[in-house]
Design a protein around this motif. Structure first.
Motif, PDB file in Angstrom:
ATOM      1  N   LEU A  42       0.827  -1.204   0.000  1.00  0.00           N
ATOM      2  CA  LEU A  42       0.000   0.000   0.000  1.00  0.00           C
ATOM      3  C   LEU A  42       0.864   1.259   0.000  1.00  0.00           C
ATOM      4  O   LEU A  42       0.532   2.248  -0.669  1.00  0.00           O
ATOM      5  CB  LEU A  42      -0.926  -0.001   1.211  1.00  0.00           C
ATOM      6  N   PHE A  43       1.968   1.236   0.722  1.00  0.00           N
ATOM      7  CA  PHE A  43       2.862   2.390   0.743  1.00  0.00           C
ATOM      8  C   PHE A  43       3.495   2.614  -0.627  1.00  0.00           C
ATOM      9  O   PHE A  43       3.608   3.748  -1.095  1.00  0.00           O
ATOM     10  CB  PHE A  43       3.942   2.214   1.814  1.00  0.00           C
ATOM     11  N   LEU A  44       3.941   1.525  -1.276  1.00  0.00           N
ATOM     12  CA  LEU A  44       4.503   1.656  -2.612  1.00  0.00           C
ATOM     13  C   LEU A  44       3.459   2.189  -3.586  1.00  0.00           C
ATOM     14  O   LEU A  44       3.766   3.013  -4.458  1.00  0.00           O
ATOM     15  CB  LEU A  44       5.037   0.299  -3.096  1.00  0.00           C
ATOM     16  N   CYS A 111      -6.577  -0.139   6.818  1.00  0.00           N
ATOM     17  CA  CYS A 111      -7.073   1.205   7.118  1.00  0.00           C
ATOM     18  C   CYS A 111      -5.891   2.165   7.275  1.00  0.00           C
ATOM     19  O   CYS A 111      -4.942   1.860   8.002  1.00  0.00           O
ATOM     20  CB  CYS A 111      -7.914   1.195   8.388  1.00  0.00           C
ATOM     21  N   PRO A 112      -5.899   3.330   6.596  1.00  0.00           N
ATOM     22  CA  PRO A 112      -4.773   4.269   6.729  1.00  0.00           C
ATOM     23  C   PRO A 112      -4.484   4.664   8.172  1.00  0.00           C
ATOM     24  O   PRO A 112      -3.316   4.835   8.539  1.00  0.00           O
ATOM     25  CB  PRO A 112      -5.229   5.482   5.899  1.00  0.00           C
ATOM     26  N   GLN A 113      -5.529   4.805   8.997  1.00  0.00           N
ATOM     27  CA  GLN A 113      -5.305   5.156  10.395  1.00  0.00           C
ATOM     28  C   GLN A 113      -4.478   4.086  11.086  1.00  0.00           C
ATOM     29  O   GLN A 113      -3.515   4.383  11.801  1.00  0.00           O
ATOM     30  CB  GLN A 113      -6.641   5.343  11.114  1.00  0.00           C
ATOM     31  N   SER A 114      -4.807   2.818  10.867  1.00  0.00           N
ATOM     32  CA  SER A 114      -4.065   1.722  11.497  1.00  0.00           C
ATOM     33  C   SER A 114      -2.662   1.611  10.934  1.00  0.00           C
ATOM     34  O   SER A 114      -1.681   1.442  11.677  1.00  0.00           O
ATOM     35  CB  SER A 114      -4.812   0.406  11.307  1.00  0.00           C
ATOM     36  N   VAL A 115      -2.537   1.706   9.614  1.00  0.00           N
ATOM     37  CA  VAL A 115      -1.225   1.552   8.968  1.00  0.00           C
ATOM     38  C   VAL A 115      -0.261   2.625   9.459  1.00  0.00           C
ATOM     39  O   VAL A 115       0.885   2.336   9.830  1.00  0.00           O
ATOM     40  CB  VAL A 115      -1.376   1.596   7.436  1.00  0.00           C
ATOM     41  N   PHE A 120       4.059   5.003  13.071  1.00  0.00           N
ATOM     42  CA  PHE A 120       4.453   5.942  14.120  1.00  0.00           C
ATOM     43  C   PHE A 120       4.901   5.221  15.384  1.00  0.00           C
ATOM     44  O   PHE A 120       5.805   5.685  16.087  1.00  0.00           O
ATOM     45  CB  PHE A 120       3.278   6.896  14.420  1.00  0.00           C
ATOM     46  N   MET A 121       4.304   4.085  15.698  1.00  0.00           N
ATOM     47  CA  MET A 121       4.751   3.305  16.860  1.00  0.00           C
ATOM     48  C   MET A 121       6.143   2.746  16.616  1.00  0.00           C
ATOM     49  O   MET A 121       6.964   2.655  17.544  1.00  0.00           O
ATOM     50  CB  MET A 121       3.754   2.190  17.160  1.00  0.00           C
ATOM     51  N   THR A 202      -2.056  14.012   9.850  1.00  0.00           N
ATOM     52  CA  THR A 202      -1.336  12.743   9.985  1.00  0.00           C
ATOM     53  C   THR A 202      -0.572  12.687  11.299  1.00  0.00           C
ATOM     54  O   THR A 202      -0.593  11.671  12.006  1.00  0.00           O
ATOM     55  CB  THR A 202      -0.361  12.565   8.802  1.00  0.00           C
ATOM     56  N   TYR A 203       0.097  13.779  11.632  1.00  0.00           N
ATOM     57  CA  TYR A 203       0.872  13.850  12.877  1.00  0.00           C
ATOM     58  C   TYR A 203      -0.021  13.670  14.093  1.00  0.00           C
ATOM     59  O   TYR A 203       0.308  12.922  15.020  1.00  0.00           O
ATOM     60  CB  TYR A 203       1.586  15.199  12.914  1.00  0.00           C
ATOM     61  N   GLY A 204      -1.181  14.335  14.096  1.00  0.00           N
ATOM     62  CA  GLY A 204      -2.075  14.241  15.253  1.00  0.00           C
ATOM     63  C   GLY A 204      -2.780  12.910  15.352  1.00  0.00           C
ATOM     64  O   GLY A 204      -2.853  12.310  16.432  1.00  0.00           O
TER      65      GLY A 204
END
Length: 468
Positions: A42-44, A111-115, A120-121, A202-204
């Motif tokens: 998905l990132f690619l 899901c973009p939020q999860s990915v 970030f983790m 994205t940061y928040g």
């Protein structure tokens, strides 16, 4: 509510209380590997597609000022938004069907939020250390080491967030042009606004809100339960096998001590990105990421027990009933999905990248050429929604011996609208209606495209007004 103790009072949670920070620990396993593979793809796809050019133009570009939406070799216009409606309906029913079969697997893997939360983790872990070290670091007063580690984390977060924002905006402003503008500090005010907005979003979301987005902000978490049934795959703890919980030595026989396979290590809780205890039963906070499955399987391997104490399963399987993979709900969603996809591709196959509009000159209703012929004047607007030029042949029909005076062939450039003044001549017939319908049609020299037709009215002498 915790089901481990049947007499335990329900826990009351104040929605306005400050949530406790979740510190996740590292883990490994097959589901984590699948998620990494899917996330990498998905990132690619997201970061790479905007750099692909097709025929000298960015492959995917949503040009809002020009109202043109380029997707590889096809250009869509606002008139094609019906296709977007079909696509959104397909995505909705696809998500419903996937949820009915496999629960919140979308949330856990794509899901973009999860990915981005997992990314970030990861950034947090490489800058501040593993779980216990992060917990200890947050409890200590500010020091040089703590400041440097926290600064490195936030710099990395902001870098990821800005790169994400730059890529997203690059689908609306040509990405090469945007990167050069950023490098030379020549970004337009609107460009600055959207870059800043998506960077902060994205940061928040991925840095601070994280599980709060999934629990409190995402509507999918709230209505997903209506798509679940007893045959939906969910992440579940096998209570019959795991209870009673309790620590023990690897060499000890748990049956002699009245224990189940759960050693009560709480590793499943420590790896959960939403901070729940899966042993308390199915909860709406669970995003189906299978982190607890990988963590538990690792402990089971160390103890010499069978894997699967926590696993993907169904309520029917947990209670010893045979699963029904083709449930009525899944068949319904699947049927609707097949119908929608068929209609979408049928509509797409019938799409012609040309558009025709005929406007009759209202200043001069008609003009007598001679005693036998009447002339009407029309303005034809021909839109070329394609990425290549079309040679257009204009035709008119509807009245016997109807003809066009002047040229009938024009060239329409890609993404442009041409206006052509057309003089149409028809014989004057006594007793004929004073307005008669006619049809304009255009055909392209490009093979495989059907003709586009539009109707208008032809005026002859009389007392009645134009009804059009």
């Amino acid at each position: 509510m915790n089901t481990h103790n049947a007499n335990q009072e329900p826990e009351l949670i104040d929605l306005y209380q400050k949530p406790e920070k979740i510190y996740t620990r590292s883990f490994s396993g097959r589901f984590r590997n699948w998620r990494l593979a899917g996330g990498t793809f998905l990132f690619l796809l997201f970061f790479g597609t905007c750099w692909i050019n097709v025929n000298g133009r960015q492959a995917i570009l949503f040009d809002l000022p020009a109202r043109q939406f380029h997707i590889f070799n096809t250009t869509f216009w606002p008139q094609d938004f019906i296709l977007l409606s079909w696509l959104l309906i397909i995505c909705a029913f696809g998500l419903f069907a996937l949820t009915a079969y496999a629960g919140r697997i979308w949330c856990g893997y794509t899901c973009p939020q999860s990915v981005f939360t997992w990314v970030f983790m990861w950034a947090e872990r490489i800058t501040e250390g593993e779980r216990n070290r992060r917990m200890k670091l947050d409890k200590t007063p500010m020091s040089t080491e703590k400041f440097l580690r926290k600064s490195a984390k936030h710099i990395l977060w902001l870098t990821i967030a800005f790169t994400t924002a730059l890529t997203f905006v690059g689908y609306f402003i040509p990405v090469r042009q945007l990167v050069m503008a950023v490098a030379t500090f020549d970004v337009t005010p609107w460009g600055i606004f959207w870059l800043g907005f998506f960077t902060l979003a994205t940061y928040g979301n991925a840095g601070y809100l994280r599980e709060q987005v999934c629990i409190h902000m995402c509507p999918y978490a709230r209505f997903q339960s209506v798509m679940f049934d007893n045959d939906t795959l969910v992440v579940a703890y096998d209570q019959k096998r795991g209870e009673q919980r309790g620590p023990r030595k690897k060499s000890a026989d748990p049956k002699n001590r009245g224990l189940g396979d759960c050693v009560d290590c709480t590793v499943c809780v420590q790896v959960c990105p939403t901070g729940i205890d899966i042993r308390d039963g199915l909860q709406y906070q669970c995003i189906g990421c299978a982190a607890c499955i990988d963590a538990c399987d690792t402990i089971m391997d160390k103890m010499g027990y069978d894997q699967g104490l926590i696993r993907y399963t169904t309520e029917n399987q947990l209670t010893g009933h045979a699963p029904h993979w083709l449930s009525p709900r899944l068949l319904g969603y699947g049927s609707a999905l097949v119908i929608m996809i068929s209609l979408f591709f049928f509509t797409l196959s019938q799409r012609v990248p040309l558009e025709l509009e005929a406007l009759r000159d209202r200043n001069v209703l008609y003009r007598a050429i001679n005693d036998q012929q009447i002339e009407n004047i029309y303005t034809l607007k021909i839109a070329n929604k394609d990425q290549q030029a079309h040679t257009i042949q204009i035709q008119v029909a509807g009245i016997e011996n109807l003809k066009i005076a002047g040229k009938t062939t024009i060239v329409v450039e890609p993404g442009s609208v041409e206006q052509e003044i057309v003089r149409v001549i028809a014989p004057l017939i006594n007793g004929a209606p004073i307005t008669r319908p006619i049809r304009f049609s255009i055909t392209s020299s490009q093979p495989g495209l059907k003709a586009i037709t539009t109707e208008s009215r032809f005026m002859v002498p009389g007392q009645s007004k134009d009804k059009r």
